[in-house]
Each structure stands twice: as structure tokens, then as C-alpha cells.
Design an enzyme around this catalytic site. Structure first.
Site, short mmCIF file in Angstrom:
data_model
loop_
_atom_site.label_atom_id
_atom_site.label_comp_id
_atom_site.label_asym_id
_atom_site.label_seq_id
_atom_site.Cartn_x
_atom_site.Cartn_y
_atom_site.Cartn_z
N LYS A 146 -27.97 -3.55 45.89
CA LYS A 146 -27.41 -2.27 46.34
C LYS A 146 -27.91 -1.84 47.73
CE LYS A 146 -26.76 -0.16 41.77
NZ LYS A 146 -26.96 1.08 40.99
N ASP A 170 -23.20 6.51 41.67
CA ASP A 170 -24.12 6.70 40.54
C ASP A 170 -24.39 8.19 40.31
OD1 ASP A 170 -24.44 4.00 39.91
OD2 ASP A 170 -26.06 3.75 41.37
N TYR A 196 -29.99 3.46 29.07
CA TYR A 196 -29.09 3.54 27.90
C TYR A 196 -29.28 2.40 26.90
CZ TYR A 196 -26.27 0.47 30.81
OH TYR A 196 -25.84 -0.56 31.62
#
Ligand code: ATR
Length: 283
Positions: A68, A104, A224
Site C-alpha cells: 500500500k 479504508d 475481523y
């Protein structure tokens, strides 16, 4: 739009990525003739890969760990969020130029909007962690008008650097705290977000007493896997509203899909269930 647009997610490793499942579902639900694939590219090959993206027939894609930051440096231009966060997770072409965005933070805010409406009514938040993920969260909190942010991190100097960098954004005032001071950092906070890669009990810090959070506080973990992290379990037992991190992943994907395939997809319970089932199969 080009015939049969092709998009991708590029990472290393990338096999675990749920993005092909998410975008594949939307392509099929919306009846769009396009494709979305996962491509594993090691760091040394990434600059060349990105430079030949258009030539190789892609209309754009997602960039994930560890690329990223490199993607941010390589694009022709990036949106305000990507510049502030220093990372790009969504790429597309416009007039032959490769553009980058960071979505994000949009995913984070949209997830809380969906499951804890009013989460941004009061301006006090505690953020655990000061790594790459925390940067997106600080950006979102500034955008949504938070003004009192307590940043808690094992390495204080990292938190201080982030506080300096993001302290001038919007109205935010950031104070930094080591793990041993987490009690002070939680006092009266309306929102608690965990961005550290580890569950709280693995940090070596004493289990924090969540009872000093403001009444009605919202607790969110951007991790998550598992869906209900130890922090969320503790928060739930203490009577707070909890939001898991899966919605952030689903909502961050919307903007890219729109750019590549020209339609707005919906984050539905059906999609959430599909991803959870996939996660259960692979554990
Ligand atoms: P990401 O992009 O996921 O944020 P990162 O930049 O490596 O990844 O940051 C990881 C975060 O988790 C950091 O805040 C890190 O704390 P340090 O800055 O002190 O390294 C935190 N973290 C990771 N392992 C930890 C541990 N064992 N105890 C406490 N914090 C930890």
C-alpha cells in the site's frame, strides 16, 4: 467502459484475500460482464507490475499488504486521504494516468454508520495502536469531527509521531499514552477502536477496565478474524455496543467497484454471510 473490464487485488501473500469473493459476488448480482482476480506479486517486482498494469489489460484494482505504501509512491496522483495516510488501497486509470485513493477510512466510517448510528455524535475517542491501520482511523475521526483523541501504543514514540502528523487535521487534539496508562485514556471515551494486530490479552498489558468508558460507548475492533475478538467479547459483557471489523472490509470495496465497473454495489447481509462462511471454511 471497456469490454469485459478486468480488475485485481495485488498483495504478497494474497491467497487469503476476500476481495475476489466480494467483487465476484457484486459482478454476478449486478449482471456485469467483468472479472476480478487475485495476483501475488513480491515487493521487488511491484514497481514493474504497477507500471505495466494498463498494458496488461487491467482497469485498476486493490492494493493490499505489503504494497500500500509503495503504491502511494508510484501513482501519478492520489486523493487527500491517501496523501495523509501515506498509503493507497484502490487504483484506477483516468485519461491514461494511474490514480490512487485510500478507501479504508470510508469503510471504517460506513461500518459504524451501519451498525452504530450516532457513533460520531460525541467527540471523544480512544484508539489502540499507532501503525499503518491507525492512520486511516485517525483520518476518519478527524473527518467525522472528533476533537479529543487518546492514542495508546506500546511504542510511545510512534504514537507521538502520529499525533504530530494528524494533530493539525480538522479540530482534533491527540494525546498519547503508553499501555500502562490505558485507564486514563479510556476515561469518558465515547468510542474505542482497536487497530493493533493482536488481541488485547496478548499485548502483555493488564486487561483494561472498560467500565470507565462513557455510558453508551461504542467499541469497534478493525481486526475481523476472529469476528468476535477478545476486546469485543469483554466490551459486550460490560454492556457496551460492539461493532466487528468485517463491515470495514466490505464497505471499503464499494468505491473501487464503482470506478472499475460503473455501478454502485450494495453491502448486504447476504454478502456478509458469504464472507463469514468463507472464513469458516478456511479456518
Ligand atoms: P498495521 O498496518 O496493521 O497497523 P503495523 O504498522 O505493524 O501494522 O502496526 C501494528 C500495531 O500493533 C502497532 O501499533 C504495534 O505497536 P508498536 O508500534 O509498539 O509496535 C501494535 N502491536 C503489535 N504487536 C504488539 C504487541 N505484542 N503488543 C502491543 N502492541 C503491539
Amino acid at each position: 467502459m471497456v469490454d469485459r473490464p478486468r480488475a485485481l487485488v495485488c498483495g504478497h501473500p494474497v491467497a487469503h484475500s476476500r476481495s475476489p469473493l466480494i467483487h465476484g459476488h457484486w459482478l454476478s448480482v449486478l449482471g456485469i460482464d467483468g472479472s476480478y482476480e487475485a495476483v501475488d506479486v513480491p515487493p521487488e517486482g511491484f514497481p514493474d507490475f504497477l507500471r505495466s498494469l494498463g498494458r496488461n489489460g487491467y482497469v485498476g484494482g486493490n492494493i493490499t499488504i505489503p504494497h500500500k505504501e509503495a503504491a502511494f509512491r508510484l501513482v501519478d496522483d492520489a486523493d487527500d486521504a491517501a496523501r495523509r495516510i501515506g498509503a493507497v488501497n484502490t487504483l484506477w486509470f483516468e485519461d491514461g494516468r494511474l490514480l490512487g485513493a485510500n478507501t479504508d477510512w470510508i469503510g471504517f466510517a460506513a461500518n459504524l454508520d451501519e451498525f452504530a448510528p450516532g457513533w460520531d455524535n460525541a467527540g471523544t475517542a480512544t484508539v489502540l495502536g499507532a501503525g499503518g491501520a491507525a492512520r486511516g482511523i485517525l483520518y476518519a475521526l478527524a473527518k467525522r469531527g472528533f476533537d479529543d483523541i487518546r492514542l495508546v501504543n506500546r511504542t510511545l514514540s510512534r504514537a507521538e509521531a502520529l499525533a504530530r502528523e494528524f494533530g493539525s487535521l480538522g479540530d482534533i487534539r491527540i494525546t498519547v499514552h503508553g499501555w500502562e496508562e490505558i485507564g486514563n485514556a479510556l476515561e469518558g471515551a465515547n468510542l474505542l477502536v482497536n487497530t493493533t494486530s493482536l488481541g488485547m490479552e496478548e499485548t502483555g498489558a493488564a486487561k483494561p477496565d472498560l467500565s470507565s468508558l462513557a455510558a453508551g460507548a461504542v467499541v469497534n475492533d478493525i481486526v475481523y478474524v476472529p469476528l468476535e475478538t477478545p476486546l469485543l467479547k469483554a466490551a459486550s459483557a460490560a454492556g457496551f455496543k460492539t461493532v466487528d471489523g468485517l463491515g470495514m472490509l466490505l464497505h471499503q470495496a464499494v468505491a473501487g467497484f464503482e470506478k472499475w465497473f460503473g455501478a454502485t454495489p450494495r453491502v448486504t447481509e447476504e454478502l456478509r454471510r458469504l464472507v463469514i462462511e468463507d472464513m469458516e471454511r478456511s479456518t
